[in-house]
Design a protein around this motif. Structure first.
Motif, PDB file in Angstrom:
ATOM      1  N   GLN A  78      36.776  38.503  41.827  1.00  0.00           N
ATOM      2  CA  GLN A  78      37.691  39.554  42.255  1.00  0.00           C
ATOM      3  C   GLN A  78      38.208  40.406  41.101  1.00  0.00           C
ATOM      4  OE1 GLN A  78      40.592  38.009  44.933  1.00  0.00           O
ATOM      5  NE2 GLN A  78      41.391  40.004  45.482  1.00  0.00           N
ATOM      6  N   ASP A 117      33.270  39.238  45.726  1.00  0.00           N
ATOM      7  CA  ASP A 117      34.675  39.190  46.112  1.00  0.00           C
ATOM      8  C   ASP A 117      35.370  40.490  45.736  1.00  0.00           C
ATOM      9  OD1 ASP A 117      37.150  38.395  46.925  1.00  0.00           O
ATOM     10  OD2 ASP A 117      37.320  36.677  45.583  1.00  0.00           O
ATOM     11  N   SER A 144      38.911  34.503  49.185  1.00  0.00           N
ATOM     12  CA  SER A 144      38.423  34.093  47.854  1.00  0.00           C
ATOM     13  C   SER A 144      38.189  32.596  47.788  1.00  0.00           C
ATOM     14  CB  SER A 144      39.421  34.498  46.767  1.00  0.00           C
ATOM     15  OG  SER A 144      39.515  35.898  46.689  1.00  0.00           O
TER      16      SER A 144
HETATM   17 MG   LIG Z   1      40.930  37.195  47.171  1.00  0.00          MG
END
Ligand SMILES: [Mg+2]
Ligand SMILES: Nc1ncnc2c1ncn2[C@@H]1O[C@H](COP(=O)(O)OP(=O)(O)OP(=O)(O)O)[C@@H](O)[C@H]1O
Length: 338
Positions: A101, A197, A52
């Protein structure tokens, strides 16, 4: 071999750190890679390996107190790390988009989903901004036209009954629908590069497949280059043309999907592959990699994977850092065995 085309995006020796009470953490540690026009590149690695932070660094969205301390992010002949904040905003809106994410940290719980999609379309100039001095009638017409665009954008990502869905709040959406709404918002600017992500991790397998099919369609129809981050090797094997394996912020192995999946070179990659359940083999055991994900504030010398590696040699934990080697077939491996 023909001439290698210019990469669309290139990271050169990028390092991003977080100061912590226990010391400086190198979340991304000297990372270099290239992404070409229309390419689908996967980044895999266990939790905390820096996936990330890599994507956030590309867009210069690393959260405080994190900091990019060295390297370059080349995009179209420029270095993104030297652009002004204003230029970066334009690039984020126009050229690159990210699917984050966690959908609920990106979707604003206080606004209707349709409003958020509309805002994104507006920011990117897909629909006109509402600053015209014209009459209320004209306003109403424009709003209808804007909503037509919103419904289309939502239908494009497979949100059913977009007219009604647009009038719901994010919490009234399922996880899969939230992910789709996020995708619609990210794609509103028709980016050249999409950074995704873990776009499917929270979803069940059928929805996961639908989201991947959607990204595939976008890649094929618009030539959008995609960086797909996931800890799921099965997903990248299916979706990506090339794979980067990260560990402790470093690139451990890079190659085409076939190279990395069929013939992994790094012991860490082999370990990740052994964790995959195989549907075809009837009684093969799934064996997790022994040991824990490393403490980035307290890494061993040499190879960060050496304490967990079943083929580690004394040299692995003696050298300053293990160099990245390029093999004759073009792949990259950071391991003394190669
Ligand atoms: Mg991550
Ligand atoms: N906000 C933060 N403050 C301090 N350290 C951070 C922060 N965000 C990330 N880190 C550090 O950077 C490392 C890499 O984090 P990152 O979020 O990139 O991992 P990841 O590979 O995306 O993991 P996951 O699969 O769990 O999403 C973490 O192990 C952590 O040590």
């Amino acid at each position: 071999m023909g001439m290698t085309p210019q990469p669309l995006l290139e990271l050169r020796d990028l390092t991003t750190v977080f100061p912590t009470r226990r010391g400086l953490v190198r979340a991304v540690d000297g990372l270099s890679f290239q992404l070409h026009e229309g390419e689908k590149l996967g980044i895999v690695g266990e939790s905390g390996s820096g996936k990330s932070v890599t994507l956030l660094s590309i867009l210069r969205l690393v959260p405080h107190p994190g900091q990019i301390v060295s390297g370059e992010v080349r995009f179209r002949d420029g270095n993104l790390l030297t652009k002004s904040a204003r230029e970066m905003r334009q690039i984020r809106g126009r050229d690159m988009a990210m699917i984050f994410q966690d959908p609920m940290t990106t979707l604003n719980p206080a606004f209707l989903v349709g409003e958020q999609v509309r805002e994104s379309l507006r920011t990117h100039g897909i629909v006109p901004r509402s600053n015209s001095p014209f009459s209320r009638l004209f306003d109403r017409r424009r709003k209808a036209a804007e909503y037509q665009c919103v419904w289309e954008a939502m239908a494009d990502v497979g949100i059913p009954v977009p007219r009604q869905s647009a009038r719901r709040y994010p919490h009234q959406f399922s996880g899969g629908m939230q992910q789709r709404a996020l995708t619609a918002i990210a794609l509103a600017c028709e980016p050249h590069v999409l950074l995704a992500d873990e776009p499917t991790t929270a979803l069940d397998v059928t929805i996961q497949a639908q989201i991947l099919a959607l990204l595939d369609k976008i890649n094929q129809e618009h030539g959008t280059a995609i960086v797909l981050v996931t800890h799921n090797l099965a997903v990248v094997a299916e979706f990506c043309q090339s794979i980067i394996v990260m560990y402790a912020g470093q690139l451990m192995e890079k190659g085409t999907t076939d190279q990395v999946i069929q013939d992994p070179m790094h012991p860490y990659t082999r370990g990740l592959l052994r964790c995959l359940p195989r549907i075809d083999a009837r009684r093969e055991k799934i064996s997790p990699i022994p040991g824990l994900v490393p403490d980035l504030a307290d890494l061993p010398p040499g190879c960060p994977f050496s304490p967990r590696c079943d083929v580690a040699m004394p040299e692995c934990s003696q050298l300053e850092a293990i160099p990245l080697r390029e093999l004759p077939d073009g792949r990259l491996v950071r391991c003394l065995l190669h």
